[in-house]
Motif scaffolding. Structure first.
Motif, PDB file in Angstrom:
ATOM      1  N   VAL A 104       0.777  -1.207   0.074  1.00  0.00           N
ATOM      2  CA  VAL A 104       0.043  -0.086  -0.058  1.00  0.00           C
ATOM      3  C   VAL A 104       0.848   1.295  -0.063  1.00  0.00           C
ATOM      4  O   VAL A 104       0.764   2.005  -0.934  1.00  0.00           O
ATOM      5  CB  VAL A 104      -1.043   0.034   1.188  1.00  0.00           C
ATOM      6  N   SER A 128       5.182   2.396   5.692  1.00  0.00           N
ATOM      7  CA  SER A 128       4.470   2.638   7.162  1.00  0.00           C
ATOM      8  C   SER A 128       5.372   3.587   7.966  1.00  0.00           C
ATOM      9  O   SER A 128       5.140   4.531   8.261  1.00  0.00           O
ATOM     10  CB  SER A 128       4.187   1.472   7.876  1.00  0.00           C
ATOM     11  N   GLN A 132       2.939  -0.881   4.907  1.00  0.00           N
ATOM     12  CA  GLN A 132       1.671  -1.135   4.790  1.00  0.00           C
ATOM     13  C   GLN A 132       1.196  -2.001   3.587  1.00  0.00           C
ATOM     14  O   GLN A 132       1.524  -1.594   2.763  1.00  0.00           O
ATOM     15  CB  GLN A 132       0.677   0.045   5.009  1.00  0.00           C
ATOM     16  N   VAL A 133       0.702  -3.403   4.099  1.00  0.00           N
ATOM     17  CA  VAL A 133       0.359  -4.025   2.812  1.00  0.00           C
ATOM     18  C   VAL A 133      -1.275  -4.551   3.151  1.00  0.00           C
ATOM     19  O   VAL A 133      -1.879  -4.275   3.978  1.00  0.00           O
ATOM     20  CB  VAL A 133       1.047  -5.441   3.024  1.00  0.00           C
ATOM     21  N   ALA A 134      -1.756  -5.000   1.807  1.00  0.00           N
ATOM     22  CA  ALA A 134      -3.025  -5.357   1.923  1.00  0.00           C
ATOM     23  C   ALA A 134      -3.398  -6.638   2.686  1.00  0.00           C
ATOM     24  O   ALA A 134      -4.541  -6.973   3.155  1.00  0.00           O
ATOM     25  CB  ALA A 134      -3.381  -5.484   0.357  1.00  0.00           C
ATOM     26  N   ASP A 135      -2.425  -7.535   2.733  1.00  0.00           N
ATOM     27  CA  ASP A 135      -2.636  -9.104   3.042  1.00  0.00           C
ATOM     28  C   ASP A 135      -1.273  -9.472   3.507  1.00  0.00           C
ATOM     29  O   ASP A 135      -0.464  -9.851   2.728  1.00  0.00           O
ATOM     30  CB  ASP A 135      -3.383  -9.655   1.939  1.00  0.00           C
ATOM     31  N   LEU A 136      -1.473  -9.989   4.990  1.00  0.00           N
ATOM     32  CA  LEU A 136      -0.013 -10.532   5.229  1.00  0.00           C
ATOM     33  C   LEU A 136       0.063 -11.861   4.693  1.00  0.00           C
ATOM     34  O   LEU A 136       1.478 -12.523   4.722  1.00  0.00           O
ATOM     35  CB  LEU A 136      -0.170 -10.538   6.949  1.00  0.00           C
ATOM     36  N   THR A 177       3.206  -4.753   7.631  1.00  0.00           N
ATOM     37  CA  THR A 177       1.958  -4.684   8.371  1.00  0.00           C
ATOM     38  C   THR A 177       0.624  -4.055   7.707  1.00  0.00           C
ATOM     39  O   THR A 177       0.703  -3.553   6.654  1.00  0.00           O
ATOM     40  CB  THR A 177       2.267  -3.815   9.625  1.00  0.00           C
ATOM     41  N   THR A 178      -0.421  -4.556   8.321  1.00  0.00           N
ATOM     42  CA  THR A 178      -1.672  -4.149   7.577  1.00  0.00           C
ATOM     43  C   THR A 178      -2.179  -2.574   8.170  1.00  0.00           C
ATOM     44  O   THR A 178      -3.285  -2.025   7.497  1.00  0.00           O
ATOM     45  CB  THR A 178      -2.901  -5.131   7.680  1.00  0.00           C
ATOM     46  N   GLN A 179      -1.704  -2.187   9.549  1.00  0.00           N
ATOM     47  CA  GLN A 179      -1.924  -1.080  10.242  1.00  0.00           C
ATOM     48  C   GLN A 179      -1.016  -0.204  10.084  1.00  0.00           C
ATOM     49  O   GLN A 179       0.076  -0.431  10.350  1.00  0.00           O
ATOM     50  CB  GLN A 179      -2.525  -1.596  11.381  1.00  0.00           C
TER      51      GLN A 179
END
Length: 315
Positions: free
Chosen positions: A182, A185, A262-266, A303-305
């Motif tokens: 994304v 982070s 930041q990623v969409a899916d771990l 991480t997604t957050q």
């Protein structure tokens, strides 16, 4: 908030020192799915300044980050190799584009932060040093005074920086992105003196502390600062941890330790890293950390957050 906040327009680039540019380029294409561009592209239509090398650096665009990889063996100015040769790759430093290079320089100088020019000459005048053979201001903090060698320069036209294209915006997650990135982070700096780095990013440059707390993944006490388009973590690691061992390599100065995305899916990240032979140092429900020995010496985080308090969360 400092009145110097508007001086910083964006993060310029992380710098990563490696023994082989070819190996780094292959790794980024294979693991991140991104092609790199050599600095030599800059001189196809306009020659470089006399004596300035163009074979020491390659740039990799990764969403909102321009990643700079350097082979110190090839960075020779005025007959002197400016960075020591490395046997193992490691993150080295980063810097910022600034709107007013003179004002930013004076803000740092007023806080007794020592700086040097590109030829490592001491910068102690009222005005900043300039690039060799050019009127462009460019200067660096000394690690002894700032913790790291931070770089500052105006946001000049730079064809290898994809983010400077007119109308550029952070792209959506691409379906063929192997990691599902994304955005960046945060960048992690290890230190035993967080106040030293905060004097630069908060007091001189106008960054905002957005979060303080325990980073259980690192086993560290962390302070997070939002500045321009990025977030920086200043982490004091516990003794006996992998992070502490990394900090020790540069102590008493700071260590640029890692970049977290930041990623969409771990699960997508884990599956791809496994397929590329990259182990995981850490895996939780919220965070993955790559094993650095498989990853150009960097314990990349995923991480997604975003960090609590990160204003980019609302964008």
């Amino acid at each position: 908030m400092s009145d110097h906040e508007s001086q910083v327009t964006r993060l310029y680039h992380p710098s990563h020192h490696v023994p082989s540019l070819d190996e780094a380029e292959e790794w980024f294409e294979r693991v991140f799915g991104r092609k790199s561009r050599p600095m030599a592209e800059m001189t196809r239509n306009a020659p470089a300044s006399p004596g300035y090398p163009t074979n020491y650096s390659t740039f990799t665009p990764i969403n909102d980050v321009l990643f700079d990889t350097i082979d110190p063996k090839n960075y020779v100015l005025d007959g002197i190799q400016r960075y020591p040769t490395v046997d193992e790759p490691h993150l080295k430093g980063f810097g910022w584009y600034v709107k007013d290079a003179v004002a930013a320089y004076r803000a740092l100088r007023n806080l007794d932060i020592a700086m040097v020019g590109q030829m490592d000459q001491v910068a102690d005048g009222e005005d900043p040093p300039t690039a060799p053979g050019s009127p462009m201001p460019i200067y660096f903090t000394t690690p002894e005074s700032a913790g790291l060698r931070y770089e500052f320069l105006p946001q000049i036209p730079f064809p290898l920086d994809h983010r400077l294209a007119e109308g550029w915006e952070l792209p959506p997650v691409a379906a063929d992105d192997p990691l599902g990135l994304v955005r960046c982070s945060h960048h992690t700096v290890l230190t035993d003196r967080p106040e030293r780095g905060l004097k630069v990013v908060v007091d001189a440059l106008g960054g905002t502390v957005i979060h303080e707390g325990r980073n259980e993944i690192l086993s560290a006490r962390s302070t997070y600062v939002h500045l321009a388009d990025a977030v920086f973590e200043y982490a004091v690691p516990d003794a006996g941890t992998a992070a502490h061992a990394d900090w020790i390599t540069n102590a008493p100065n700071d260590t640029y330790h890692s970049i977290t995305w930041q990623v969409a899916d771990l699960d997508r990240v884990a599956d791809h890293l496994r397929a590329q032979g990259i182990g995981l140092r850490t895996r939780t429900d919220a965070v993955l950390v790559a094993e650095p020995k498989h990853a150009l010496g960097i314990p990349w985080g995923f991480t997604t957050q975003l960090t609590p308090g990160d204003p980019r969360s609302a964008r």
